[in-house]
Design a protein around this motif. Structure first.
Motif, PDB file in Angstrom:
ATOM      1  N   ALA A 101      38.449 -14.065  -0.520  1.00  0.00           N
ATOM      2  CA  ALA A 101      38.365 -13.564   0.855  1.00  0.00           C
ATOM      3  C   ALA A 101      37.237 -12.545   0.951  1.00  0.00           C
ATOM      4  CB  ALA A 101      39.685 -12.924   1.283  1.00  0.00           C
ATOM      5  N   LYS A 102      36.387 -12.701   1.974  1.00  0.00           N
ATOM      6  CA  LYS A 102      35.240 -11.808   2.139  1.00  0.00           C
ATOM      7  C   LYS A 102      35.294 -11.118   3.495  1.00  0.00           C
ATOM      8  CE  LYS A 102      32.268 -14.279  -1.058  1.00  0.00           C
ATOM      9  NZ  LYS A 102      30.957 -14.915  -1.306  1.00  0.00           N
ATOM     10  N   SER A 103      35.012  -9.815   3.483  1.00  0.00           N
ATOM     11  CA  SER A 103      34.988  -9.008   4.702  1.00  0.00           C
ATOM     12  C   SER A 103      33.676  -8.239   4.756  1.00  0.00           C
ATOM     13  CB  SER A 103      36.168  -8.022   4.731  1.00  0.00           C
ATOM     14  OG  SER A 103      37.406  -8.710   4.688  1.00  0.00           O
ATOM     15  N   VAL A 104      33.037  -8.231   5.928  1.00  0.00           N
ATOM     16  CA  VAL A 104      31.721  -7.611   6.098  1.00  0.00           C
ATOM     17  C   VAL A 104      31.863  -6.113   6.299  1.00  0.00           C
ATOM     18  CG1 VAL A 104      29.718  -7.462   7.619  1.00  0.00           C
ATOM     19  CG2 VAL A 104      30.652  -9.683   7.016  1.00  0.00           C
ATOM     20  N   LEU A 105      30.994  -5.354   5.633  1.00  0.00           N
ATOM     21  CA  LEU A 105      30.910  -3.911   5.821  1.00  0.00           C
ATOM     22  C   LEU A 105      29.715  -3.578   6.703  1.00  0.00           C
ATOM     23  CD1 LEU A 105      31.530  -2.499   2.224  1.00  0.00           C
ATOM     24  CD2 LEU A 105      33.027  -2.215   4.199  1.00  0.00           C
ATOM     25  N   VAL A 122      34.730  -1.938   8.509  1.00  0.00           N
ATOM     26  CA  VAL A 122      34.799  -3.381   8.286  1.00  0.00           C
ATOM     27  C   VAL A 122      34.598  -4.126   9.596  1.00  0.00           C
ATOM     28  CG1 VAL A 122      36.292  -5.280   7.570  1.00  0.00           C
ATOM     29  CG2 VAL A 122      36.264  -3.147   6.266  1.00  0.00           C
ATOM     30  N   ASN A 123      33.731  -5.118   9.563  1.00  0.00           N
ATOM     31  CA  ASN A 123      33.490  -5.974  10.716  1.00  0.00           C
ATOM     32  C   ASN A 123      34.162  -7.320  10.497  1.00  0.00           C
ATOM     33  OD1 ASN A 123      31.867  -4.167  12.129  1.00  0.00           O
ATOM     34  ND2 ASN A 123      30.012  -4.822  11.062  1.00  0.00           N
ATOM     35  N   GLY A 124      35.066  -7.681  11.365  1.00  0.00           N
ATOM     36  CA  GLY A 124      35.599  -9.034  11.350  1.00  0.00           C
ATOM     37  C   GLY A 124      36.794  -9.250  10.452  1.00  0.00           C
ATOM     38  N   SER A 125      37.374 -10.427  10.610  1.00  0.00           N
ATOM     39  CA  SER A 125      38.520 -10.843   9.807  1.00  0.00           C
ATOM     40  C   SER A 125      38.045 -11.369   8.463  1.00  0.00           C
ATOM     41  CB  SER A 125      39.296 -11.937  10.539  1.00  0.00           C
ATOM     42  OG  SER A 125      39.722 -11.500  11.808  1.00  0.00           O
ATOM     43  N   PRO A 126      38.895 -11.302   7.437  1.00  0.00           N
ATOM     44  CA  PRO A 126      38.521 -11.891   6.145  1.00  0.00           C
ATOM     45  C   PRO A 126      38.263 -13.393   6.283  1.00  0.00           C
ATOM     46  CG  PRO A 126      40.460 -10.484   5.927  1.00  0.00           C
ATOM     47  CD  PRO A 126      40.218 -10.652   7.385  1.00  0.00           C
ATOM     48  N   GLY A 182      52.189  -5.059   3.665  1.00  0.00           N
ATOM     49  CA  GLY A 182      51.401  -3.944   3.167  1.00  0.00           C
ATOM     50  C   GLY A 182      50.269  -4.346   2.259  1.00  0.00           C
ATOM     51  N   ASN A 183      49.947  -5.653   2.180  1.00  0.00           N
ATOM     52  CA  ASN A 183      48.818  -6.104   1.369  1.00  0.00           C
ATOM     53  C   ASN A 183      47.524  -5.739   2.097  1.00  0.00           C
ATOM     54  OD1 ASN A 183      47.552  -9.339   0.261  1.00  0.00           O
ATOM     55  ND2 ASN A 183      47.341  -7.340  -0.697  1.00  0.00           N
ATOM     56  N   ALA A 184      46.764  -4.790   1.534  1.00  0.00           N
ATOM     57  CA  ALA A 184      45.623  -4.241   2.259  1.00  0.00           C
ATOM     58  C   ALA A 184      44.616  -3.635   1.293  1.00  0.00           C
ATOM     59  CB  ALA A 184      46.085  -3.170   3.253  1.00  0.00           C
ATOM     60  N   VAL A 185      43.388  -3.410   1.797  1.00  0.00           N
ATOM     61  CA  VAL A 185      42.360  -2.663   1.079  1.00  0.00           C
ATOM     62  C   VAL A 185      42.241  -1.284   1.717  1.00  0.00           C
ATOM     63  CG1 VAL A 185      39.901  -2.487   0.544  1.00  0.00           C
ATOM     64  CG2 VAL A 185      41.060  -4.695   0.378  1.00  0.00           C
ATOM     65  N   TYR A 186      42.303  -0.249   0.894  1.00  0.00           N
ATOM     66  CA  TYR A 186      42.135   1.126   1.337  1.00  0.00           C
ATOM     67  C   TYR A 186      40.808   1.671   0.813  1.00  0.00           C
ATOM     68  CZ  TYR A 186      47.234   1.098   2.089  1.00  0.00           C
ATOM     69  OH  TYR A 186      48.511   0.815   2.496  1.00  0.00           O
ATOM     70  N   GLU A 187      40.148   2.495   1.605  1.00  0.00           N
ATOM     71  CA  GLU A 187      39.034   3.257   1.071  1.00  0.00           C
ATOM     72  C   GLU A 187      39.583   4.551   0.491  1.00  0.00           C
ATOM     73  OE1 GLU A 187      34.556   4.896   2.046  1.00  0.00           O
ATOM     74  OE2 GLU A 187      35.836   4.255   3.710  1.00  0.00           O
ATOM     75  N   PRO A 233      44.545   1.858   5.543  1.00  0.00           N
ATOM     76  CA  PRO A 233      43.908   0.572   5.231  1.00  0.00           C
ATOM     77  C   PRO A 233      42.706   0.301   6.126  1.00  0.00           C
ATOM     78  CG  PRO A 233      45.961   0.231   6.440  1.00  0.00           C
ATOM     79  CD  PRO A 233      45.890   1.690   6.118  1.00  0.00           C
ATOM     80  N   ILE A 234      41.666  -0.295   5.529  1.00  0.00           N
ATOM     81  CA  ILE A 234      40.510  -0.741   6.313  1.00  0.00           C
ATOM     82  C   ILE A 234      40.487  -2.257   6.458  1.00  0.00           C
ATOM     83  CG2 ILE A 234      39.125   1.275   5.699  1.00  0.00           C
ATOM     84  CD1 ILE A 234      37.613  -0.524   3.728  1.00  0.00           C
ATOM     85  N   ILE A 235      41.242  -2.972   5.603  1.00  0.00           N
ATOM     86  CA  ILE A 235      41.430  -4.418   5.736  1.00  0.00           C
ATOM     87  C   ILE A 235      42.898  -4.701   5.479  1.00  0.00           C
ATOM     88  CG2 ILE A 235      40.755  -6.722   4.955  1.00  0.00           C
ATOM     89  CD1 ILE A 235      38.299  -5.426   3.624  1.00  0.00           C
ATOM     90  N   SER A 236      43.519  -5.468   6.342  1.00  0.00           N
ATOM     91  CA  SER A 236      44.910  -5.865   6.126  1.00  0.00           C
ATOM     92  C   SER A 236      44.974  -7.380   6.000  1.00  0.00           C
ATOM     93  CB  SER A 236      45.794  -5.406   7.289  1.00  0.00           C
ATOM     94  OG  SER A 236      45.835  -3.997   7.356  1.00  0.00           O
ATOM     95  N   TYR A 237      45.806  -7.856   5.078  1.00  0.00           N
ATOM     96  CA  TYR A 237      45.941  -9.287   4.842  1.00  0.00           C
ATOM     97  C   TYR A 237      47.346  -9.729   5.240  1.00  0.00           C
ATOM     98  CZ  TYR A 237      41.833  -8.433   1.923  1.00  0.00           C
ATOM     99  OH  TYR A 237      40.597  -8.058   1.462  1.00  0.00           O
ATOM    100  N   SER A 238      47.427 -10.888   5.848  1.00  0.00           N
ATOM    101  CA  SER A 238      48.721 -11.436   6.245  1.00  0.00           C
ATOM    102  C   SER A 238      48.588 -12.938   6.384  1.00  0.00           C
ATOM    103  CB  SER A 238      49.187 -10.827   7.576  1.00  0.00           C
ATOM    104  OG  SER A 238      48.256 -11.120   8.604  1.00  0.00           O
TER     105      SER A 238
END
Length: 379
Positions: A307-311, A317-321, A254-259, A275-280
């Motif tokens: 970790a960087k993710s493109v908006l 979100v575009n792409g993986s972190p 459940g490690n993630a970024v939510y808007e 979530p808009i980005i999920s980390y694993s």
């Protein structure tokens, strides 16, 4: 790119809110802040030396990886620096969770860290203490920083002046993980985790005096749906919260970024968040966050990475972190964007009982912007 608020607030509501926030304290009841607050013109930003790109002089090579990494270090010998807030002069404040000590750090390497004050009455047990800080949008005028602290009995939002004098803004909150930021409309936003309280798992929105902000829908509550908030950030359009997840079979789930969705005019009430980005796996452990119009950047504990993710232009979100600085400094916890130099303030978190601290840990780092966010599917 034209910026727009995603809260669903009308321009009139935002304007009224900003007028109220910029007025005299006497217009808002008896609260006068923990320092003098008089609306003024924008003063000149102090001339603080800015950092150079880290690395050896032209034509030479560093003697070791340690020497190269030390070019990024701006503070040492800190104890669990869990929160960072950038100031408009290009410096930053770092807060130590258990001791409540606040230290100022400077972008130029030759300028030494400066201990400012230590908060009294906080309780650093069970992950509490000085949990999060956010500088006022009017910091140049009022000199205030807002903080989430825990005492032996409760969580509180307080304001701090330049000497560390506290003034209660909201009391009676849970002793739980929490994160602060100021939203696009100037409201103070607070993400609170835990369970068992009416505010657990909620995003709160208050004005500078602790009253409900326009974005709040039920009292001071704005949204819901986060259990373990470790970071909260905005790029002036969207607001993003990092959910730390929970241990599951030895790994974070459940490690993630939510808007943060905010109120919905169509449905009424509060929106839950997705979530808009999920980390694993290698990217797990995202904690603090910083956002610009083009990317969301997180500091990672387990990943020991930035970790960087493109908006994209529509906020998706575009792409993986993409991971940077992996393993160079150990566990990373708090992050803040320098509004002057454009780099990132990042704290290490190796003294938390999980990491492997060096003799001068923990540290604050100044990391210059690097390109290279991914283009594949979000993890």
């Amino acid at each position: 790119m034209q910026l727009r608020s995603r809260y669903g607030l009308s321009g009139i509501a935002i304007s009224v809110a900003m007028v109220l926030l910029s007025g005299c304290a006497s217009d808002e009841g008896n609260y006068t802040g923990s320092g003098n607050w008089v609306e003024q013109g924008s003063p000149a930003v102090p001339n603080i030396p800015q950092p150079q790109e880290p690395g050896p002089p032209t034509g030479s090579e560093p003697d070791s990886d340690e020497e190269s990494a030390s070019d990024n270090v701006r503070a040492t010998d800190l104890d669990q620096p869990v929160t960072l807030t950038a100031l408009p002069d290009g410096t930053a404040l770092v807060g130590e969770r258990v001791s409540g000590t606040v230290t100022q750090v400077f972008p130029a390497k030759e300028m030494k860290q400066k201990k400012l004050y230590t908060l009294s009455g906080i309780d650093g047990s069970d992950g509490g203490g000085l949990v999060s800080m956010a500088a006022s949008p009017k910091y140049l005028e009022n000199g205030l920083v807002y903080a989430y602290i825990t005492t032996k009995t409760e969580g509180r939002i307080v304001s701090l002046n330049g000497k560390g004098v506290t003034k209660d803004i909201v009391t009676g909150l849970p002793k739980a993980p929490a994160a602060l930021t100021f939203g696009p409309d100037g409201s103070l936003l607070i993400a609170i985790g835990g369970s068992g309280s009416q505010y657990s798992g909620k995003i709160l929105a208050v004005d500078h005096w602790g009253d409900p902000a326009p974005a709040a829908t039920e009292g001071i509550v704005m949204s819901q749906g986060v259990s373990n908030p470790l970071g909260l950030c905005t790029n002036g359009v969207g607001v993003y919260v990092v959910n730390g997840g929970s241990p599951n079979g030895g790994q974070l789930s459940g490690n993630a970024v939510y808007e943060v969705a905010g109120p919905s005019k169509d449905q009424g009430g509060m929106n839950a968040m997705s979530p808009i980005i999920s980390y694993s796996e290698e990217s797990a452990g995202a904690a603090g966050c910083a956002a610009t119009e083009v990317q969301i950047t997180t500091a990672g504990t387990d990943s020991e990475s930035v970790a960087k993710s493109v908006l994209s232009q529509d906020g998706t979100v575009n792409g993986s972190p993409v991971l940077q600085y992996t393993g160079e400094f150990g566990r990373l916890r708090a992050i803040a964007l320098d509004p002057v130099g454009g780099g990132y303030w990042v704290s290490t978190y190796n003294t938390d009982g999980i990491g492997d601290p060096a003799k001068d840990d923990d540290k604050v780092l100044y990391l210059p912007e690097q390109g290279g966010a991914g283009s594949g599917d979000v993890s």
